[in-house]
Design an enzyme around this catalytic site. Structure first.
Site, PDB file in Angstrom:
ATOM      1  N   GLU A   1       6.293   3.497  33.357  1.00 33.90           N
ATOM      2  CA  GLU A   1       6.809   4.779  33.829  1.00 33.90           C
ATOM      3  C   GLU A   1       6.205   5.950  33.054  1.00 33.90           C
ATOM      4  O   GLU A   1       5.822   6.971  33.626  1.00 33.90           O
ATOM      5  CB  GLU A   1       8.330   4.849  33.631  1.00 33.90           C
ATOM      6  CG  GLU A   1       9.145   3.922  34.486  1.00 33.90           C
ATOM      7  CD  GLU A   1      10.609   3.903  34.066  1.00 33.90           C
ATOM      8  OE1 GLU A   1      11.386   3.179  34.708  1.00 33.90           O
ATOM      9  OE2 GLU A   1      10.979   4.597  33.093  1.00 33.90           O
TER      10      GLU A   1
ATOM     11  N   GLY B   1      22.398   5.865  27.902  1.00 38.71           N
ATOM     12  CA  GLY B   1      22.807   5.948  29.302  1.00 38.71           C
ATOM     13  C   GLY B   1      22.499   4.633  29.993  1.00 38.71           C
ATOM     14  O   GLY B   1      21.349   4.189  29.972  1.00 38.71           O
TER      15      GLY B   1
ATOM     16  N   LYS C   1      -8.975   3.020  -2.803  1.00 39.44           N
ATOM     17  CA  LYS C   1      -9.372   2.419  -1.523  1.00 39.44           C
ATOM     18  C   LYS C   1     -10.740   2.968  -1.103  1.00 39.44           C
ATOM     19  O   LYS C   1     -10.954   4.185  -1.116  1.00 39.44           O
ATOM     20  CB  LYS C   1      -8.319   2.749  -0.467  1.00 39.44           C
ATOM     21  CG  LYS C   1      -8.495   2.075   0.874  1.00 39.44           C
ATOM     22  CD  LYS C   1      -7.291   2.407   1.785  1.00 39.44           C
ATOM     23  CE  LYS C   1      -7.321   1.697   3.109  1.00 39.44           C
ATOM     24  NZ  LYS C   1      -6.104   1.994   3.920  1.00 39.44           N
TER      25      LYS C   1
ATOM     26  N   GLY D   1      22.489   0.505  35.021  1.00 40.21           N
ATOM     27  CA  GLY D   1      22.578  -0.738  35.766  1.00 40.21           C
ATOM     28  C   GLY D   1      21.224  -1.408  35.925  1.00 40.21           C
ATOM     29  O   GLY D   1      21.131  -2.547  36.368  1.00 40.21           O
TER      30      GLY D   1
ATOM     31  N   CYS E   1      -5.884  -2.895   2.008  1.00 38.49           N
ATOM     32  CA  CYS E   1      -5.862  -2.936   3.473  1.00 38.49           C
ATOM     33  C   CYS E   1      -7.263  -2.962   4.093  1.00 38.49           C
ATOM     34  O   CYS E   1      -7.978  -3.935   3.934  1.00 38.49           O
ATOM     35  CB  CYS E   1      -5.026  -1.763   3.981  1.00 38.49           C
ATOM     36  SG  CYS E   1      -4.304  -2.030   5.626  1.00 38.49           S
TER      37      CYS E   1
ATOM     38  N   ASP F   1      15.793  -1.521  32.254  1.00 38.69           N
ATOM     39  CA  ASP F   1      15.326  -0.816  31.051  1.00 38.69           C
ATOM     40  C   ASP F   1      16.495  -0.416  30.148  1.00 38.69           C
ATOM     41  O   ASP F   1      16.464  -0.636  28.941  1.00 38.69           O
ATOM     42  CB  ASP F   1      14.536   0.441  31.446  1.00 38.69           C
ATOM     43  CG  ASP F   1      13.306   0.109  32.271  1.00 38.69           C
ATOM     44  OD1 ASP F   1      12.553  -0.793  31.878  1.00 38.69           O
ATOM     45  OD2 ASP F   1      13.113   0.760  33.317  1.00 38.69           O
ATOM     46  N   SER F   2      17.507   0.200  30.748  1.00 37.46           N
ATOM     47  CA  SER F   2      18.623   0.641  29.911  1.00 37.46           C
ATOM     48  C   SER F   2      19.401  -0.557  29.381  1.00 37.46           C
ATOM     49  O   SER F   2      19.907  -0.536  28.262  1.00 37.46           O
ATOM     50  CB  SER F   2      19.535   1.598  30.672  1.00 37.46           C
ATOM     51  OG  SER F   2      20.063   0.997  31.832  1.00 37.46           O
TER      52      SER F   2
ATOM     53  N   GLU G   1       0.851  -1.199   0.000  1.00 35.54           N
ATOM     54  CA  GLU G   1       0.000   0.000   0.000  1.00 35.54           C
ATOM     55  C   GLU G   1       0.885   1.246   0.000  1.00 35.54           C
ATOM     56  O   GLU G   1       1.872   1.322   0.749  1.00 35.54           O
ATOM     57  CB  GLU G   1      -0.856  -0.026   1.274  1.00 35.54           C
ATOM     58  CG  GLU G   1      -1.774   1.173   1.438  1.00 35.54           C
ATOM     59  CD  GLU G   1      -2.662   1.063   2.685  1.00 35.54           C
ATOM     60  OE1 GLU G   1      -2.394   0.195   3.543  1.00 35.54           O
ATOM     61  OE2 GLU G   1      -3.627   1.845   2.793  1.00 35.54           O
TER      62      GLU G   1
ATOM     63  N   LYS H   1       3.936  15.502  30.038  1.00 32.61           N
ATOM     64  CA  LYS H   1       5.256  14.893  29.825  1.00 32.61           C
ATOM     65  C   LYS H   1       5.263  14.040  28.568  1.00 32.61           C
ATOM     66  O   LYS H   1       6.199  14.082  27.779  1.00 32.61           O
ATOM     67  CB  LYS H   1       5.632  13.989  31.011  1.00 32.61           C
ATOM     68  CG  LYS H   1       6.011  14.710  32.274  1.00 32.61           C
ATOM     69  CD  LYS H   1       6.618  13.718  33.277  1.00 32.61           C
ATOM     70  CE  LYS H   1       6.821  14.375  34.626  1.00 32.61           C
ATOM     71  NZ  LYS H   1       7.310  13.421  35.635  1.00 32.61           N
TER      72      LYS H   1
ATOM     73  N   SER I   1      -0.042  -2.528   7.037  1.00 32.59           N
ATOM     74  CA  SER I   1      -0.769  -2.902   8.251  1.00 32.59           C
ATOM     75  C   SER I   1       0.207  -2.978   9.414  1.00 32.59           C
ATOM     76  O   SER I   1       1.048  -3.865   9.473  1.00 32.59           O
ATOM     77  CB  SER I   1      -1.440  -4.265   8.027  1.00 32.59           C
ATOM     78  OG  SER I   1      -2.085  -4.703   9.195  1.00 32.59           O
TER      79      SER I   1
ATOM     80  N   ASN J   1      15.629  15.531  40.006  1.00 36.84           N
ATOM     81  CA  ASN J   1      15.527  15.833  38.580  1.00 36.84           C
ATOM     82  C   ASN J   1      16.804  16.453  38.039  1.00 36.84           C
ATOM     83  O   ASN J   1      17.167  16.230  36.889  1.00 36.84           O
ATOM     84  CB  ASN J   1      14.346  16.772  38.332  1.00 36.84           C
ATOM     85  CG  ASN J   1      13.014  16.049  38.381  1.00 36.84           C
ATOM     86  OD1 ASN J   1      12.965  14.823  38.275  1.00 36.84           O
ATOM     87  ND2 ASN J   1      11.939  16.802  38.536  1.00 36.84           N
TER      88      ASN J   1
END
Lengths: 568, 568
Positions: free
Chosen positions: B428, B316, B120, B319, B157, B322-323, B44, B538, B184, B399
């Site tokens: 998070e 970054g 379409k 430890g 589609c 996630d990172s 498509e 955020k 898709s 922060n």
């Protein structure tokens, strides 16, 4: 002469706050009852606020908004009130994502009950609008309502913009008056554009038009009010204030004899007032264009701050025009006590930067602090010392200064409350002449849709009765002051040229070829277009700002970040 | 037995790069000619890439894409190629914003010419889709095309997702085969969902279905490929690879006698191949669900980095899980030479943080640096000393540490190239447990749509053949390490509970009442919902990430920032 007393509540509502909105609506209804209005118009989606966006996909939210409609109806007396809400569809099947379809609706409430419901037929789905995402179109564009013996057509916003839309069809079917409720966002020049269209609609259909608009700021949008009443020749009977709440009523003269044999849903059976209609109140003038933009910015910032519960704002003052204008707008929106200006000099700042910032703060009577960024900047260079040669001041060191400033403003906000306002303008944001996580830091970017050229116009307009923004701020050449003797003109075309290119490329979707044909240097146009395209990623992480043009950098303009298009 | 040789080009294209896309398409066409395919399906909007978003509003872009279609047609030989492009509408009037309306179209090209065009009909306008913003619906759902004596229905589609949509109508009108081209996007479990729907469509209509999907990453979206061919009983003849480019062909057996007297547009008059059909190649298995998510993340990040011209990434390393997972995905996407891991300890970091980060980098063979944030952090505290008492470590100081890290990563990126990848997960990001301009810094947030629970599953899956992510990273309690002895559990419900609430509130749009009924503590549900709502600002400034659920935090979920809704 027969006349209909039509009242309008041009009020500032809050998206999602069903309880507060309902209370405001009921208050306006009580007032309309007092002034003996036959009809009261309230804004489009008044109960939910406009635009409610994906809140509408929450079943519970829709249910609560309908409950609010019934509470409002219970409070309705003799005056028929036309109030915007989200109606659940009884007939349209769920969309492919499984959401029950709903309508953008106007409820007619009177005498303690819901007497009728109209569903918006024409759903805008361009620019900032996504109404096809949420709403199923109404299927009764010609519905008519009998209110105290007068036949009224009710419609919602977009319905009236199309020449053969629902109001025209309602007029043809026998309406004595056309009632249109709106959440129509502002852009520069829209007031006159709208008035010309509405006048034409009244004149062509030969029926008076009452146009009620929302007022107030909601994220990127500002609704400018400027509700209007037209007689059946298209003449303006009344124009309400711009950018202010207002309750008004107008006696709208009706044709000597209404249409007969018209099928209309019965809403209320009261009597019209007798005697001669009162003359309408004096109309508010159209604000001057620059003044209108300024007031839109004040309202947009003010409502964002208040509706999000902030006590005030924190603004980094560089001594330049953008931060100065931002601070002035903030002081006008929140009072000087709501604004904290912070100057953050570095080794590259001119002494004028601090002095001009201090002078501005004094002129405005706002809180003022000076915080040097040298300690964190030096700390960064020390931490990074192992990774590169410090002799060179390139974009990395420049950005570190901007980011140190951003972090300091956020620290003040975190510690003391108050939202950081970003100071960037549309010219910079378009070409990416701004530091992400640096000067782009903030919850709101009030000048985001104002070109640098317009920033100067606004500053001069605001200084019209005396110097608020220091003369030297207006006169100095624009500079980021991130390396020795830097001025914007080192990196960018002169703003007067840049802004004319950007207006065509960003707002007009013009091709490079078309812009060159309009008389601009090809190499410059290509360079500007490339800068715009490759900085989409920065804009995607930018704070929202007030839309004041036909195409703002935000939901109005949805370009891919990953974008291999190079006009060829 | 008669059969149609259908080829598919499941290829990775780039939005906007008309020249490169056309070249890839022409390459695939040459291959299809070689394998003697009767028909070749391309994705498509193959020429523009999908989704082109507001590029489609540029007249010049549409003109160039049509020129590309004609170049592609000129290269077409005996094989009929079905190629997606943006067609200009000859009949539909401009939208209210003045844009000429266009169609999401499939061109049938053969023998050097454009032989036919399908528009379409069903335009998705929910979730991540905005097709009503751009396209006018086609008005010929039943169009049929004669290709080498075989009657084919072509659709795009969404057309095939609705039971009585265009393909079903084409089958009823006499199609021998249904050809459906797609862009898709992937979400968890979609492969099987799609296969069940397509099998049902083939079985119900009694006609073979050929489904060709795009593959590759485009900003928030990943297209998973998994193109499929079904016989007329709904059986899978062939399933192409997931998350990989592939050219394939399949001999599709046709019913003994086609419908007669069917009106179809003539496309090509070649002869079908004679003899028995070749057996289809062996199908690729459905990937396991966790594996599929992992591969989507690898493809999404890899394509974002490559298509935006970055040399590599900077990450970054804290430890934490996630990172670590982010770095592993990046190394799998770009090779270890494309990844730079940076550990940035502070006074509150555990020694394990640095050691675990170093062990991970060693396991992956990536570049590794250690940069202490103490100098800039101390610099910030010194600069701000006049403004507050330093005794207290509250959110402001926390922060500042995160922002010092963010600025260091950006400085490395600015100085050396390489895009910063943000490491936050969906849990998070939903509740706002992340620092704007701190750990949210980055051009892309690969785990943005993965709950913390899923992050652990993915990490364990990736460690299945040996420890890549250190054991201690998997075992330690999640912590931001921004103040002494801090763990996430101090501020948030346990992740296994939080994630189940979030799944209902964010992805399911469930009300608080409904979630409580499902067995969760009311106070906890209310607190989670409030955190989600008040952190919209955020998310609005967050980097894009890979959509892997039915509702990602991005264009999929459009909530107002200013939002007074409190369920009550």
């Amino acid at each position: 002469m027969d006349f209909l007393r039509v009242a309008g509540a041009q009020i500032d509502l809050t998206v999602g706050d069903l309880q507060a909105n309902a209370a405001r609506i009921i208050e306006a209804m009580a007032w309309a009852e007092e002034v003996q209005a036959d009809v009261l118009l309230l804004p489009e989606l008044a109960i939910t606020g406009y635009p409610p966006e994906d809140l509408v996909l929450r079943e519970g939210f829709v249910t609560e908004n309908i409950a609010a409609l019934h509470r409002i109806a219970a409070a309705a007396g003799d005056t028929t009130c036309v109030v915007g809400f989200v109606d659940r569809s009884g007939t349209v099947k769920p969309d492919d994502a499984g959401h029950a379809r709903v309508h953008n609706a106007a409820g007619l409430v009177q005498g303690g009950r819901v007497r009728g419901i109209y569903h918006k037929v024409l759903l805008p789905n361009y620019g900032v609008f996504d109404e096809d995402r949420y709403f199923a179109p109404g299927t009764s564009p010609e519905a008519l309502w009998e209110i105290n013996g007068v036949v009224a057509g009710v419609s919602i916003c977009e319905d009236i913009w199309v020449p053969d839309g629902p109001p025209s069809r309602q007029a043809a079917a026998g309406a004595d008056v056309l009632l249109n409720i709106n959440g129509s966002p502002y852009h520069r020049g829209k007031g006159r554009e709208r008035e010309a269209m509405l006048s034409e609609r009244a004149r062509t259909s030969g029926v008076p038009v009452v146009y009620l608009n929302l007022v107030g700021g909601q994220d990127e949008l500002v609704f400018d009010g400027q509700s209007m009443v037209f007689d059946r020749d298209g003449g303006v009977l009344y124009r309400a204030a711009a950018f202010e709440e207002e309750l008004f009523w107008v006696d709208v003269p009706l044709a000597d004899e209404g249409a007969t044999g018209v099928a209309a849903t019965f809403v209320s059976g009261g009597d019209l007032l007798e005697g001669e209609p009162e003359p309408p109140p004096e109309s508010h003038p159209h604000p001057d264009e620059v003044e209108a933009v300024y007031r839109a910015l004040v309202m947009g910032l003010g409502d964002y701050v208040r509706k999000n519960g902030f006590s005030g704002v924190v603004i980094g003052l560089s001594g330049g025009i953008d931060s100065a204008l931002t601070a002035v707008i903030a002081a006008d929106a929140l009072g000087p006590e709501g604004v904290w200006g912070v100057t953050m000099p570095s080794r590259y700042s001119s002494t004028g930067s601090v002095e001009d910032s201090r002078a501005l703060a004094t002129n405005l009577g706002i809180r003022f602090s000076e915080i040097s960024i040298e300690p964190p900047f030096t700390g960064f260079l020390q931490a990074l010392g192992g990774e590169w040669d410090l002799g060179d001041v390139d974009v990395a060191e420049q950005n570190l200064q901007a980011r140190a400033r951003g972090a300091i403003l956020m620290a003040l906000s975190n510690k003391h409350g108050g939202m950081v306002v970003a100071t960037g303008n549309k010219s910079e944001m378009s070409v990416g002449y701004a530091t992400l996580y640096g000067d782009m830091v903030g919850g709101f970017a009030v000048l985001k849709d104002c070109s640098k050229t317009l920033v100067y116009e606004l500053a001069r307009w605001r200084n019209r009765d005396g110097e608020v923004i220091p003369r030297s701020t207006l006169d100095k050449p624009p500079s980021a002051e991130l390396k020795p003797d830097q001025v914007d003109a080192d990196s960018l075309p002169p703003y007067e040229t840049l802004d004319r290119i950007l207006e065509r490329y960003v707002e007009g979707d013009a091709s490079i070829g078309e812009i060159v044909k309009a008389g601009f240097d090809r190499a410059m146009v290509i360079e500007v277009a490339r800068m715009v395209d490759r900085n989409e990623y920065k804009r995607r992480q930018a704070a929202p700002g007030v839309k004041i043009t036909t195409k703002a950098l935000g939901r109005d303009r949805r370009l891919p970040i990953t974008n291999g298009y190079r006009e060829g």
